[in-house]
Design a protein around this motif. Structure first.
Motif, PDB file in Angstrom:
ATOM      1  N   ARG A  51      51.237 -27.486  25.319  1.00 38.79           N
ATOM      2  CA  ARG A  51      50.577 -27.175  24.050  1.00 38.79           C
ATOM      3  C   ARG A  51      49.362 -28.066  23.851  1.00 38.79           C
ATOM      4  O   ARG A  51      49.216 -29.111  24.495  1.00 38.79           O
ATOM      5  CB  ARG A  51      51.535 -27.421  22.869  1.00 38.79           C
ATOM      6  CG  ARG A  51      52.703 -26.472  22.763  1.00 38.79           C
ATOM      7  CD  ARG A  51      53.427 -26.701  21.444  1.00 38.79           C
ATOM      8  NE  ARG A  51      52.550 -26.426  20.309  1.00 38.79           N
ATOM      9  CZ  ARG A  51      52.754 -26.897  19.085  1.00 38.79           C
ATOM     10  NH1 ARG A  51      53.778 -27.684  18.834  1.00 38.79           N
ATOM     11  NH2 ARG A  51      51.915 -26.597  18.105  1.00 38.79           N
ATOM     12  N   LEU A  52      48.505 -27.642  22.933  1.00 42.74           N
ATOM     13  CA  LEU A  52      47.442 -28.516  22.462  1.00 42.74           C
ATOM     14  C   LEU A  52      48.086 -29.698  21.745  1.00 42.74           C
ATOM     15  O   LEU A  52      49.149 -29.550  21.141  1.00 42.74           O
ATOM     16  CB  LEU A  52      46.531 -27.765  21.480  1.00 42.74           C
ATOM     17  CG  LEU A  52      45.784 -26.540  22.002  1.00 42.74           C
ATOM     18  CD1 LEU A  52      44.979 -25.920  20.847  1.00 42.74           C
ATOM     19  CD2 LEU A  52      44.872 -26.880  23.153  1.00 42.74           C
ATOM     20  N   PRO A  53      47.505 -30.884  21.808  1.00 43.25           N
ATOM     21  CA  PRO A  53      46.208 -31.227  22.407  1.00 43.25           C
ATOM     22  C   PRO A  53      46.326 -31.771  23.831  1.00 43.25           C
ATOM     23  O   PRO A  53      45.407 -32.428  24.318  1.00 43.25           O
ATOM     24  CB  PRO A  53      45.706 -32.315  21.461  1.00 43.25           C
ATOM     25  CG  PRO A  53      46.957 -33.061  21.095  1.00 43.25           C
ATOM     26  CD  PRO A  53      48.038 -32.009  21.011  1.00 43.25           C
ATOM     27  N   SER A  65      36.761 -22.713  23.440  1.00 42.04           N
ATOM     28  CA  SER A  65      37.536 -22.541  22.218  1.00 42.04           C
ATOM     29  C   SER A  65      39.003 -22.298  22.552  1.00 42.04           C
ATOM     30  O   SER A  65      39.323 -21.451  23.402  1.00 42.04           O
ATOM     31  CB  SER A  65      36.992 -21.358  21.416  1.00 42.04           C
ATOM     32  OG  SER A  65      37.839 -21.065  20.335  1.00 42.04           O
ATOM     33  N   PRO A  66      39.917 -23.029  21.902  1.00 43.13           N
ATOM     34  CA  PRO A  66      41.348 -22.838  22.182  1.00 43.13           C
ATOM     35  C   PRO A  66      41.822 -21.409  21.974  1.00 43.13           C
ATOM     36  O   PRO A  66      42.808 -20.978  22.595  1.00 43.13           O
ATOM     37  CB  PRO A  66      42.027 -23.795  21.194  1.00 43.13           C
ATOM     38  CG  PRO A  66      41.008 -24.849  20.917  1.00 43.13           C
ATOM     39  CD  PRO A  66      39.684 -24.130  20.947  1.00 43.13           C
ATOM     40  N   ARG A  68      40.705 -18.905  23.126  1.00 37.96           N
ATOM     41  CA  ARG A  68      40.539 -18.144  24.365  1.00 37.96           C
ATOM     42  C   ARG A  68      41.660 -18.397  25.367  1.00 37.96           C
ATOM     43  O   ARG A  68      41.806 -17.625  26.328  1.00 37.96           O
ATOM     44  CB  ARG A  68      39.187 -18.461  25.008  1.00 37.96           C
ATOM     45  CG  ARG A  68      37.986 -18.111  24.154  1.00 37.96           C
ATOM     46  CD  ARG A  68      36.716 -18.166  24.978  1.00 37.96           C
ATOM     47  NE  ARG A  68      36.730 -17.164  26.047  1.00 37.96           N
ATOM     48  CZ  ARG A  68      35.896 -17.186  27.090  1.00 37.96           C
ATOM     49  NH1 ARG A  68      34.994 -18.157  27.203  1.00 37.96           N
ATOM     50  NH2 ARG A  68      35.973 -16.252  28.020  1.00 37.96           N
ATOM     51  N   PHE A  69      42.455 -19.448  25.182  1.00 34.78           N
ATOM     52  CA  PHE A  69      43.509 -19.713  26.159  1.00 34.78           C
ATOM     53  C   PHE A  69      44.833 -20.133  25.521  1.00 34.78           C
ATOM     54  O   PHE A  69      45.761 -20.545  26.230  1.00 34.78           O
ATOM     55  CB  PHE A  69      43.064 -20.781  27.175  1.00 34.78           C
ATOM     56  CG  PHE A  69      42.733 -22.118  26.581  1.00 34.78           C
ATOM     57  CD1 PHE A  69      43.711 -23.092  26.424  1.00 34.78           C
ATOM     58  CD2 PHE A  69      41.436 -22.416  26.183  1.00 34.78           C
ATOM     59  CE1 PHE A  69      43.404 -24.329  25.881  1.00 34.78           C
ATOM     60  CE2 PHE A  69      41.115 -23.655  25.641  1.00 34.78           C
ATOM     61  CZ  PHE A  69      42.105 -24.617  25.488  1.00 34.78           C
ATOM     62  N   CYS A  70      44.933 -20.043  24.214  1.00 31.10           N
ATOM     63  CA  CYS A  70      46.180 -20.386  23.537  1.00 31.10           C
ATOM     64  C   CYS A  70      46.740 -19.178  22.797  1.00 31.10           C
ATOM     65  O   CYS A  70      45.993 -18.305  22.352  1.00 31.10           O
ATOM     66  CB  CYS A  70      45.965 -21.539  22.549  1.00 31.10           C
ATOM     67  SG  CYS A  70      45.703 -23.128  23.352  1.00 31.10           S
ATOM     68  N   ILE A  71      48.057 -19.153  22.671  1.00 33.92           N
ATOM     69  CA  ILE A  71      48.730 -18.069  21.960  1.00 33.92           C
ATOM     70  C   ILE A  71      49.709 -18.671  20.946  1.00 33.92           C
ATOM     71  O   ILE A  71      50.209 -19.777  21.136  1.00 33.92           O
ATOM     72  CB  ILE A  71      49.487 -17.141  22.924  1.00 33.92           C
ATOM     73  CG1 ILE A  71      50.476 -17.955  23.774  1.00 33.92           C
ATOM     74  CG2 ILE A  71      48.515 -16.377  23.823  1.00 33.92           C
ATOM     75  CD1 ILE A  71      51.359 -17.107  24.671  1.00 33.92           C
ATOM     76  N   PRO A  72      49.992 -17.916  19.866  1.00 37.06           N
ATOM     77  CA  PRO A  72      51.008 -18.378  18.917  1.00 37.06           C
ATOM     78  C   PRO A  72      52.395 -17.904  19.345  1.00 37.06           C
ATOM     79  O   PRO A  72      52.532 -16.960  20.123  1.00 37.06           O
ATOM     80  CB  PRO A  72      50.576 -17.717  17.612  1.00 37.06           C
ATOM     81  CG  PRO A  72      49.952 -16.432  18.063  1.00 37.06           C
ATOM     82  CD  PRO A  72      49.284 -16.724  19.388  1.00 37.06           C
ATOM     83  N   ARG A  73      53.422 -18.563  18.820  1.00 37.03           N
ATOM     84  CA  ARG A  73      54.799 -18.120  19.039  1.00 37.03           C
ATOM     85  C   ARG A  73      55.542 -18.168  17.711  1.00 37.03           C
ATOM     86  O   ARG A  73      55.174 -18.921  16.816  1.00 37.03           O
ATOM     87  CB  ARG A  73      55.503 -19.002  20.067  1.00 37.03           C
ATOM     88  CG  ARG A  73      54.974 -18.821  21.480  1.00 37.03           C
ATOM     89  CD  ARG A  73      55.756 -19.648  22.452  1.00 37.03           C
ATOM     90  NE  ARG A  73      55.223 -19.477  23.812  1.00 37.03           N
ATOM     91  CZ  ARG A  73      55.482 -20.301  24.812  1.00 37.03           C
ATOM     92  NH1 ARG A  73      56.242 -21.370  24.606  1.00 37.03           N
ATOM     93  NH2 ARG A  73      54.983 -20.078  26.010  1.00 37.03           N
ATOM     94  N   ILE A  74      56.584 -17.396  17.644  1.00 33.45           N
ATOM     95  CA  ILE A  74      57.453 -17.424  16.480  1.00 33.45           C
ATOM     96  C   ILE A  74      58.654 -18.292  16.834  1.00 33.45           C
ATOM     97  O   ILE A  74      59.435 -17.966  17.735  1.00 33.45           O
ATOM     98  CB  ILE A  74      57.911 -16.014  16.073  1.00 33.45           C
ATOM     99  CG1 ILE A  74      56.682 -15.135  15.789  1.00 33.45           C
ATOM    100  CG2 ILE A  74      58.810 -16.090  14.850  1.00 33.45           C
ATOM    101  CD1 ILE A  74      55.791 -15.665  14.682  1.00 33.45           C
ATOM    102  N   ASP A  81      51.239 -22.352  16.443  1.00 30.63           N
ATOM    103  CA  ASP A  81      50.043 -22.137  17.257  1.00 30.63           C
ATOM    104  C   ASP A  81      49.926 -23.183  18.367  1.00 30.63           C
ATOM    105  O   ASP A  81      50.595 -24.205  18.365  1.00 30.63           O
ATOM    106  CB  ASP A  81      48.796 -22.191  16.375  1.00 30.63           C
ATOM    107  CG  ASP A  81      48.728 -21.052  15.374  1.00 30.63           C
ATOM    108  OD1 ASP A  81      48.989 -19.906  15.791  1.00 30.63           O
ATOM    109  OD2 ASP A  81      48.436 -21.313  14.192  1.00 30.63           O
ATOM    110  N   GLY A  82      49.015 -22.886  19.311  1.00 32.43           N
ATOM    111  CA  GLY A  82      48.618 -23.891  20.283  1.00 32.43           C
ATOM    112  C   GLY A  82      49.350 -23.889  21.600  1.00 32.43           C
ATOM    113  O   GLY A  82      49.177 -24.814  22.401  1.00 32.43           O
ATOM    114  N   TYR A  83      50.161 -22.861  21.887  1.00 26.19           N
ATOM    115  CA  TYR A  83      50.819 -22.798  23.195  1.00 26.19           C
ATOM    116  C   TYR A  83      49.836 -22.263  24.236  1.00 26.19           C
ATOM    117  O   TYR A  83      49.106 -21.306  23.988  1.00 26.19           O
ATOM    118  CB  TYR A  83      52.055 -21.894  23.141  1.00 26.19           C
ATOM    119  CG  TYR A  83      53.252 -22.550  22.494  1.00 26.19           C
ATOM    120  CD1 TYR A  83      54.084 -23.388  23.233  1.00 26.19           C
ATOM    121  CD2 TYR A  83      53.539 -22.347  21.150  1.00 26.19           C
ATOM    122  CE1 TYR A  83      55.182 -24.008  22.646  1.00 26.19           C
ATOM    123  CE2 TYR A  83      54.632 -22.964  20.557  1.00 26.19           C
ATOM    124  CZ  TYR A  83      55.449 -23.790  21.302  1.00 26.19           C
ATOM    125  OH  TYR A  83      56.524 -24.399  20.715  1.00 26.19           O
TER     126      TYR A  83
END
Length: 304
Positions: A51-53, A65-66, A68-74, A81-83
């Motif tokens: 994950r970020l950061p 930009s994050p 472009r390469f990060c996805i959210p999860r439930i 966010d930030g996976y």
């Protein structure tokens, strides 16, 4: 062989001629190429836990930009966010020439953490790790100064480095360097198994050369700054003596001031500059728990 010895083949010569003085290329007999291989990085990306950061993608003069390469999860019914999306990362690195930067790897990878702690134990300084995967023909970061001494270990591929002379005094800022960086102190191509030492504050940048990506692991060795020393002195002084919190009269107020000044003087007289620096380094390293590596499996088998 200790972590530092796997980077520095002749410690006596290194500390006498280069440490905090001049950049140099080191060629150890047993370089730490096994600490974190690129195949391990693929496994980390595919694990889905990054994950970020702790990861970012960068170009020489910008960051990707994050989004472009990060996805959210439930998770537990809430959006987190930030996976990191492994396929998106690979596409941006391979197709757009972005550099993959793994940050503070010592905090979340056991192999790198053990390696960093070996260096930290030898130098008695805080050590952090950063990992770079730079596509051939690209520059991952702009010319900059690091607030740390750096051991850049070339894992695979090649990278051409330019290291400029260090700052003239202690009034410099870490980060991207604007303006004239000064003369080049060292220009070199780093190859697998070689280690580049860059002293704290020496401006530098690098470009991946050859036909394959450049992969290197940077071990950053932190030193206290003036702010650390001021904070430590302040902490020492706040522990001096006991005086009333709210003196009632003019006389009481002056007596409290005199008491504080006397206690502060005695406290500072008992501390040497060497004591102050040593303690600041210890505090920067943080708590070290001797039995931290006892696993849950060990605990379960022991019955305790």
């Amino acid at each position: 062989m200790s972590g530092l010895a796997r980077c520095i083949p002749d410690e006596q010569t290194f500390f006498a001629e280069h440490w905090q003085k001049a950049p140099t290329v080191l060629r150890p007999s047993d370089p730490p190429l096994d600490v974190l291989a690129l195949t391990d990085v693929d496994d980390i990306l595919d694990s889905g836990l990054l994950r970020l950061p702790y990861m970012e993608l960068v170009h020489a003069n910008s960051r990707v930009s994050p989004e472009r390469f990060c996805i959210p999860r439930i998770v537990l019914g809430s959006r987190v966010d930030g996976y990191v999306d492994a396929n998106a990362v690979r596409s941006l690195v391979q197709d757009e020439g972005a550099t993959l930067l793994l940050r503070y790897v010592d905090q979340w990878n056991k192999s790198v953490r053990n390696f960093a702690e070996e260096i930290s134990d030898r130098l008695q300084r805080r050590v952090e790790a950063f990992y770079f995967v730079t596509p051939a023909g690209t520059q991952g970061r702009p010319i900059h100064r690091d607030d740390a001494d750096v051991l850049a270990i070339q894992i695979s591929g090649e990278k051409k480095w330019y290291v400029h002379d260090g700052p003239a005094d202690g009034f410099w800022e870490p980060g991207r360097l604007e303006g004239d960086p000064g003369p080049v102190a060292l220009e070199t191509v780093l190859r697998p198994g070689e280690v580049l030492y860059v002293p704290r504050g020496f401006a530098h940048y690098a470009t991946a050369c050859g036909s394959t990506p450049s992969v290197h692991l940077s071990m950053t060795i932190r030193e206290p700054g003036t702010a650390n020393l001021y904070s430590l002195v302040q902490a020492l002084l706040t522990q001096c003596g006991t005086v009333p919190q709210r003196p009632l009269t003019e006389v009481d107020l002056h007596e409290a001031a005199a008491c504080i000044m006397s206690d502060a003087e005695q406290t500072l007289m008992a501390v040497t500059p060497e004591d102050l620096v040593h303690t600041a380094r210890i505090l920067m390293r943080g708590d070290r728990t001797p039995d931290r590596d006892r696993t849950l499996a060990d605990w379960a088998q022991s019955g305790n």
